[in-house]
Structures are given as C-alpha cells and as structure tokens.
Design an enzyme around this catalytic site. Structure first.
Site, PDB file in Angstrom:
ATOM      1  N   SER A 193       0.632  -1.967  -0.194  1.00 54.46           N
ATOM      2  CA  SER A 193       0.349  -0.034   0.247  1.00 54.46           C
ATOM      3  C   SER A 193       0.810   2.060   0.271  1.00 54.46           C
ATOM      4  CB  SER A 193      -0.318  -0.185   1.241  1.00 54.46           C
ATOM      5  OG  SER A 193      -1.636   0.988   0.808  1.00 54.46           O
ATOM      6  N   ASP A 198       5.031   7.063   5.289  1.00 50.41           N
ATOM      7  CA  ASP A 198       5.284   8.926   6.525  1.00 50.41           C
ATOM      8  C   ASP A 198       4.493   7.834   7.535  1.00 50.41           C
ATOM      9  OD1 ASP A 198       3.617  10.416   8.127  1.00 50.41           O
ATOM     10  OD2 ASP A 198       2.348  11.065   6.680  1.00 50.41           O
ATOM     11  N   LYS A 215       4.097  -3.701   6.489  1.00 46.89           N
ATOM     12  CA  LYS A 215       3.668  -3.857   5.534  1.00 46.89           C
ATOM     13  C   LYS A 215       5.574  -3.771   4.872  1.00 46.89           C
ATOM     14  CE  LYS A 215      -0.600  -4.232   4.234  1.00 46.89           C
ATOM     15  NZ  LYS A 215      -1.062  -4.678   3.303  1.00 46.89           N
TER      16      LYS A 215
END
Length: 313
Positions: A193, A198, A215
């Site tokens: 994703s 951030d 992830k």
C-alpha cells in the site's frame, strides 16, 4: 490441505500362462493364445497412444507457469485467481485461503489450499512446485460496534487476537517469502500500500496496528531476499471495472499528493499478472494508481509501463 489426493488407475492383465479361476481345455489353448496375442498388440498400441497423449499434456504443462495467489479469498485476491484461471493456456492457478469457508467462496477446487501464513508448515504444500507467488494477504482492521455516524463520532478499529499487522503483514509475509525461496520460486509479486514513507499516516493508527510499518518491513525483506520481485504499492482500492483507465506509476508516495491516488481492484490484479511476463518488472518497487475513467488512454502496453520504473525499493 487444499489438494485432493489422486489415486492412479491401474490396469492389470493376466499373462497367457497364468491360470485364473478356471483353466481352459488344451484344445482351446492355441485359439486363446492367438486371441491374447492380438489383444496384446491392441493393448500396446493403446498404451502408446496414451503415453503420447500424456507426453503432450506434460509438454503443455511445462510451457505454463504455476502461480500461487495467497489471500485468494480476499476481494483483490479473488480477481487475480480468476484471471489466472481464465488464462489456462499460460498459467496453472493455485490459491491459498485461510478457512474452508473462503475456499467454498472461490469454487472449492483442488487447486485451492487452506493454510495459515503464520505457520510455515501449513503453507508449504501450496508453495511446493510453483513458479511464481503473488502475495495478497493483509491484516484487516475491524470496526468496533456501536459506531453512530449521525452523532459526529469517529469510528474506532481493532484487530482480532493473533491477526495484528505484525503477525500477518510481517511474520506471515516473511514466512511466505522464506518458503518460496526454499522451494526455488522464480518470482514473487507482493501487493502493498502507498503511505509507507510516512509514520504518521492515518492507516498506522487504525487499531494501533502500525500496518504500513509492518508492510514496509516485509517489502524490505523481500527486496533483500535475492528472489526476483515486484512490489506494487497500490493506492486506494475501488470496486470498479478494470481495463478502462490509464495507469499511473509513482514512487515515494508522490502520488498521494495528487488527486489521482485510487485504482480499481481489477487493474491491480492485471498488473500483478502482467508483472510475471516482463523482465522490466523484476527487482522493482512502485506506487500504482490510475487517472479517472475517460481521462487519458487505457493502459495496454505493460512493458512500457514497467519500463518507466526506476526504483528498486
């Protein structure tokens, strides 16, 4: 697990000197011998035809890639699995799901395995013998009950015990990568994703799971594994028709600063499969979104699309 055991059909033929329940009179032995000789010739010819057909099937299978889709019970995983099945001249599709219920939803075929990605042993049978792996597993945040949007409340989320991003998106994906490497898999496509650059991305705060952090850790592990890889960091996933938009490639979450930061699930699925066909997609990581329908030209040249990518991670 997911594959049914196949028992080979065995045909047994008595030898001419072998007496069954009743023996023939000596006066019929010559006729029987001639008949058996003729039958054997037919049997040999049949065997040759069967062997030839088997060889043709084996050659056809060898020209196809066996591809395992993990997370095949999910909304995007189902699409990837179905697309692979529809291209049976190119691919032998396999799926890995978490439960028997999920297996039923995608057809309950012998090529769908049930396994827990947190347990390497339970997923090994699905991975053995595959050429490529497409990872679409992900932790899923659940909304706490009692949310009332009419009162201006903000929803709260949680993860089920044992199904936090650390366990699913990190340990579970690491297990898949390790098992694939041990099995000699030629390429891994991992769908992640956007937003991983951030730490304060709102997705990380859902259920205090830091989902993008874990992830990203799995993505780095894959990039360091030595296996040819393609890491697709998809934008906001939409349940819309695919193949009708121009796809956009980006890096380092630059797309998130624009108005075109979403993509249809079927388009993500198509990119996953097309990544298996082009060297230009290997050892690369990229953000993926699309222009709105009607803006630009629908993407058809995937080699050109992958050639735009310059980032390895």
């Amino acid at each position: 697990m997911g594959m049914a055991t196949r028992v080979p059909f065995v045909s047994a033929t008595l030898s001419p000197n072998q007496c069954h329940k009743y023996c023939l009179p000596s006066s019929l032995k010559l006729l029987t011998s001639l008949q058996f000789s003729h039958s054997s010739s037919l049997s040999l010819a049949t065997h040759k035809r069967v062997r030839t057909r088997t060889s043709v099937v084996a050659m056809a299978d060898s020209s196809r890639s066996t591809v395992l889709v993990t997370g095949a019970g999910g909304r995007t995983g189902k699409i990837v699995y179905k697309k692979l099945q529809e291209r049976s001249s190119q691919y032998i599709a396999r799926g890995l799901v978490r439960t028997e219920e999920s297996k039923q939803t995608i057809g309950a075929s012998d090529d769908v395995y049930v396994g827990d990605i947190r347990d390497t042993g339970s997923i090994a049978p699905a991975i053995q013998g595959i050429d490529a792996l497409i990872i679409l597993t992900s932790a899923v945040p659940l909304m706490k009950p009692g949310f009332n949007p009419t009162k201006g409340e903000r929803p709260e989320f949680y993860f089920e015990d044992g199904a936090y991003p650390e366990q699913v998106d990190w340990i579970g994906q690491k297990n898949q990568i390790d098992a694939a490497k041990a099995a000699g898999v030629k390429q891994i496509v991992l769908v992640g994703s956007m937003g991983g650059t951030d730490l304060n991305n709102p997705l990380n705060s859902l259920g205090n799971g830091n989902i993008l952090v874990w992830k990203r850790k799995a993505e780095q592990y894959l990039a360091d594994s030595g296996i040819p890889y393609t890491i697709i960091r998809a934008g906001g996933l939409q349940d819309k028709e695919g193949g009708v938009r121009e796809l956009i490639i980006g890096k380092d979450d630059e797309i998130l600063k624009t108005e075109t930061r979403t993509i249809a699930r079927p388009d993500v699925a198509e990119v996953c499969i097309q990544a298996l066909n082009f060297e230009e997609a290997q050892f690369k990581a990229f953000d993926l979104a699309s222009k709105p329908e009607g803006a630009g030209t629908p993407t058809r040249d995937f080699k050109a699309l992958f050639s735009q990518i310059t980032t390895r991670f």
